[in-house]
Design a protein around this motif. Sequence first.
Motif, PDB file in Angstrom:
ATOM      1  N   LYS A  63      23.745   6.811   7.062  1.00 25.07           N
ATOM      2  CA  LYS A  63      24.579   8.054   6.936  1.00 25.07           C
ATOM      3  C   LYS A  63      25.148   9.321   8.167  1.00 25.07           C
ATOM      4  O   LYS A  63      26.107   9.863   8.537  1.00 25.07           O
ATOM      5  CB  LYS A  63      23.803   9.327   6.003  1.00 25.07           C
ATOM      6  CG  LYS A  63      23.257   9.069   4.541  1.00 25.07           C
ATOM      7  CD  LYS A  63      22.795   9.500   3.615  1.00 25.07           C
ATOM      8  CE  LYS A  63      22.677   9.358   1.748  1.00 25.07           C
ATOM      9  NZ  LYS A  63      21.789  10.486   1.487  1.00 25.07           N
ATOM     10  N   ALA A  64      24.310   9.062   9.288  1.00 24.26           N
ATOM     11  CA  ALA A  64      23.886   9.018  10.507  1.00 24.26           C
ATOM     12  C   ALA A  64      24.982   8.910  11.317  1.00 24.26           C
ATOM     13  O   ALA A  64      25.279   7.499  11.119  1.00 24.26           O
ATOM     14  CB  ALA A  64      22.387   9.117  11.080  1.00 24.26           C
ATOM     15  N   VAL A  65      26.361   9.449  11.616  1.00 23.39           N
ATOM     16  CA  VAL A  65      27.304   9.262  12.719  1.00 23.39           C
ATOM     17  C   VAL A  65      26.375   8.462  14.241  1.00 23.39           C
ATOM     18  O   VAL A  65      27.477   7.526  14.682  1.00 23.39           O
ATOM     19  CB  VAL A  65      28.023  10.248  12.972  1.00 23.39           C
ATOM     20  CG1 VAL A  65      29.413   9.754  13.819  1.00 23.39           C
ATOM     21  CG2 VAL A  65      28.679  10.628  12.294  1.00 23.39           C
ATOM     22  N   ASP A  66      25.620   9.094  14.741  1.00 24.38           N
ATOM     23  CA  ASP A  66      25.242   8.244  15.545  1.00 24.38           C
ATOM     24  C   ASP A  66      23.998   7.458  15.767  1.00 24.38           C
ATOM     25  O   ASP A  66      22.731   8.397  14.426  1.00 24.38           O
ATOM     26  CB  ASP A  66      25.278   8.936  16.696  1.00 24.38           C
ATOM     27  CG  ASP A  66      26.430   9.334  17.744  1.00 24.38           C
ATOM     28  OD1 ASP A  66      27.506   8.153  17.218  1.00 24.38           O
ATOM     29  OD2 ASP A  66      27.397  10.359  17.235  1.00 24.38           O
ATOM     30  N   PRO A  67      23.109   6.682  16.284  1.00 30.05           N
ATOM     31  CA  PRO A  67      21.565   6.823  16.121  1.00 30.05           C
ATOM     32  C   PRO A  67      20.620   7.781  16.584  1.00 30.05           C
ATOM     33  O   PRO A  67      19.458   8.117  15.695  1.00 30.05           O
ATOM     34  CB  PRO A  67      21.243   5.897  17.017  1.00 30.05           C
ATOM     35  CG  PRO A  67      22.631   4.909  17.125  1.00 30.05           C
ATOM     36  CD  PRO A  67      23.647   5.872  16.920  1.00 30.05           C
ATOM     37  N   GLU A  68      21.685   8.650  17.570  1.00 24.97           N
ATOM     38  CA  GLU A  68      20.315   9.913  17.804  1.00 24.97           C
ATOM     39  C   GLU A  68      20.028  10.726  16.526  1.00 24.97           C
ATOM     40  O   GLU A  68      19.185  11.770  16.705  1.00 24.97           O
ATOM     41  CB  GLU A  68      21.086  10.333  18.673  1.00 24.97           C
ATOM     42  CG  GLU A  68      20.595   9.702  20.277  1.00 24.97           C
ATOM     43  CD  GLU A  68      22.179   8.514  20.484  1.00 24.97           C
ATOM     44  OE1 GLU A  68      22.714   8.351  19.441  1.00 24.97           O
ATOM     45  OE2 GLU A  68      21.702   8.065  21.661  1.00 24.97           O
ATOM     46  N   ASN A  69      21.059  11.184  15.729  1.00 22.29           N
ATOM     47  CA  ASN A  69      21.313  12.066  14.168  1.00 22.29           C
ATOM     48  C   ASN A  69      20.010  11.477  13.498  1.00 22.29           C
ATOM     49  O   ASN A  69      20.336  12.471  11.924  1.00 22.29           O
ATOM     50  CB  ASN A  69      22.280  12.002  14.222  1.00 22.29           C
ATOM     51  CG  ASN A  69      23.517  13.024  15.637  1.00 22.29           C
ATOM     52  OD1 ASN A  69      23.444  13.049  16.042  1.00 22.29           O
ATOM     53  ND2 ASN A  69      24.713  12.425  15.699  1.00 22.29           N
ATOM     54  N   VAL A  70      19.658  10.091  13.557  1.00 19.92           N
ATOM     55  CA  VAL A  70      18.700   9.950  12.312  1.00 19.92           C
ATOM     56  C   VAL A  70      17.878  11.290  12.532  1.00 19.92           C
ATOM     57  O   VAL A  70      17.308  11.426  12.978  1.00 19.92           O
ATOM     58  CB  VAL A  70      18.609   8.979  12.046  1.00 19.92           C
ATOM     59  CG1 VAL A  70      17.369   8.468  11.228  1.00 19.92           C
ATOM     60  CG2 VAL A  70      19.415   7.008  12.281  1.00 19.92           C
ATOM     61  N   PRO A  71      17.505  11.733  10.797  1.00 22.00           N
ATOM     62  CA  PRO A  71      15.774  12.155  11.222  1.00 22.00           C
ATOM     63  C   PRO A  71      14.871  12.277  11.740  1.00 22.00           C
ATOM     64  O   PRO A  71      14.559  10.805  10.836  1.00 22.00           O
ATOM     65  CB  PRO A  71      16.425  12.922   9.482  1.00 22.00           C
ATOM     66  CG  PRO A  71      17.533  12.745   8.963  1.00 22.00           C
ATOM     67  CD  PRO A  71      18.325  11.586   9.995  1.00 22.00           C
ATOM     68  N   PRO A  72      14.012  12.901  12.497  1.00 22.45           N
ATOM     69  CA  PRO A  72      13.013  11.689  12.907  1.00 22.45           C
ATOM     70  C   PRO A  72      11.910  11.811  11.745  1.00 22.45           C
ATOM     71  O   PRO A  72      11.102  11.451  11.787  1.00 22.45           O
ATOM     72  CB  PRO A  72      12.187  13.337  13.948  1.00 22.45           C
ATOM     73  CG  PRO A  72      12.793  14.224  13.348  1.00 22.45           C
ATOM     74  CD  PRO A  72      14.569  13.831  12.733  1.00 22.45           C
TER      75      PRO A  72
END
Length: 418
Positions: A38-47
């Motif tokens: 669902k996240a556009v970029d890997p950094e946007n994955v909920p921690p």
Amino acid sequence: MIHSLFLINHLGDIFLEKHWKSVISRSVCDYFFEAREKAVDPENVPPVLQTPHHYLISIYRGKLFFLSVIQTEVPPLFVIEFLHRVADTFQDYFGECSESVISDNLVIVYELLEEMLDNGFPLATESNVLKEMIRPPNILRSVVNTLTGGSNVGETLPQGQLSNIPWRRAGVKYANNEAYFDVTEEIDAIVDKSGTTVSAEIQGVIEACVKLSGMPDLTMSFMNPRLLDDVSFHPCVRFRRWESERVLSFIPPDGNFTLMTYHISSQNLVAIPVYVKQSINFFEAGSCGRLDITIGPKQTMGKTVEDLKVTIHMPKAVLNANLTATQGNYTYDCTTKMLVWDIGKLNPQKLPNLRGSLSMQTGVPNPEENPSLNIDLKIQQLAISGLKVSRLDMYGEKYKPFKGVKYVTKAGKFQVRT
């Protein structure tokens, strides 16, 4: 606390797992994979992710996900900090934190994880302590261990583990005593089509390389410490003195470590180092478009902008690009729809320009498919925030060390809205 740890590459493959209290099935990672899609970029994955029976806490470092599995509620930042310590330890031991390097040193990796976590709770996380227990790999030691059947585990307990200064080992001696500090700042910014800054923030870090004999006591003073906001220190820093005098006082670890991280918000008028004039249009009649981008220096304090690169995520309808670059080279990947313009060093006398036509499959793309333009750059000997180290003094030892401070400004998430 931490029951299991999974290391996942950017393709979504689990290439390493470690369990402490009980073995947890890999199927628990399915919840993480759903969030990753669902996240556009890997950094946007909920921690932090909550599942019916577990909590999943993760970080993203070096194109790798460090995913921990928790069964009871714990402070998330405590776990996130530990995961960053694990990644930093791998970086310190192997020179880089990547899938190939970790896979080549699995024995040492498992030995480190066993020492860093005891029954799920953090135990030894300082690099100096770990290096006394588990020797860093080298070619000669690997050959000897292969022939003799030995291991990298030390035979004596580390001295610093029982000391009130656990981050520094005793009896350190160097022929050349030196201490160098790198002040690196990353700009996170959003600039609209007219060139107006929508938001801008600075994430800063002070990295240290200290090779000093004995037990030195250092102090670092800044010309303008009021700029610093939301600071985070290495455990060696005496926090009370920072609160009262705004001076960093510390007995440093031996070798490389992160002394401090800080944040400067947009309320402090963050200066943008470059300006961008861009025009990307798609015509209704026919199947083509036009692109025109010009970049120039803005707030660089007379310093040269290096490693300048522009990345544009094109809509799916764009088939190809026929462009002309006055400086650097460009590439367009038809599969990923990625246009990369590698400019290199910015010449203030002749501003780089990229213009030309875009061939498209259909007419005007959907509004949600507007191109996103990202910028990457580096400026040597400049802290864009204006932060300056005024003094660096040493106490407790009689020799005079070599000292130096280097400043670097980089682009973080630097986006121009089209």
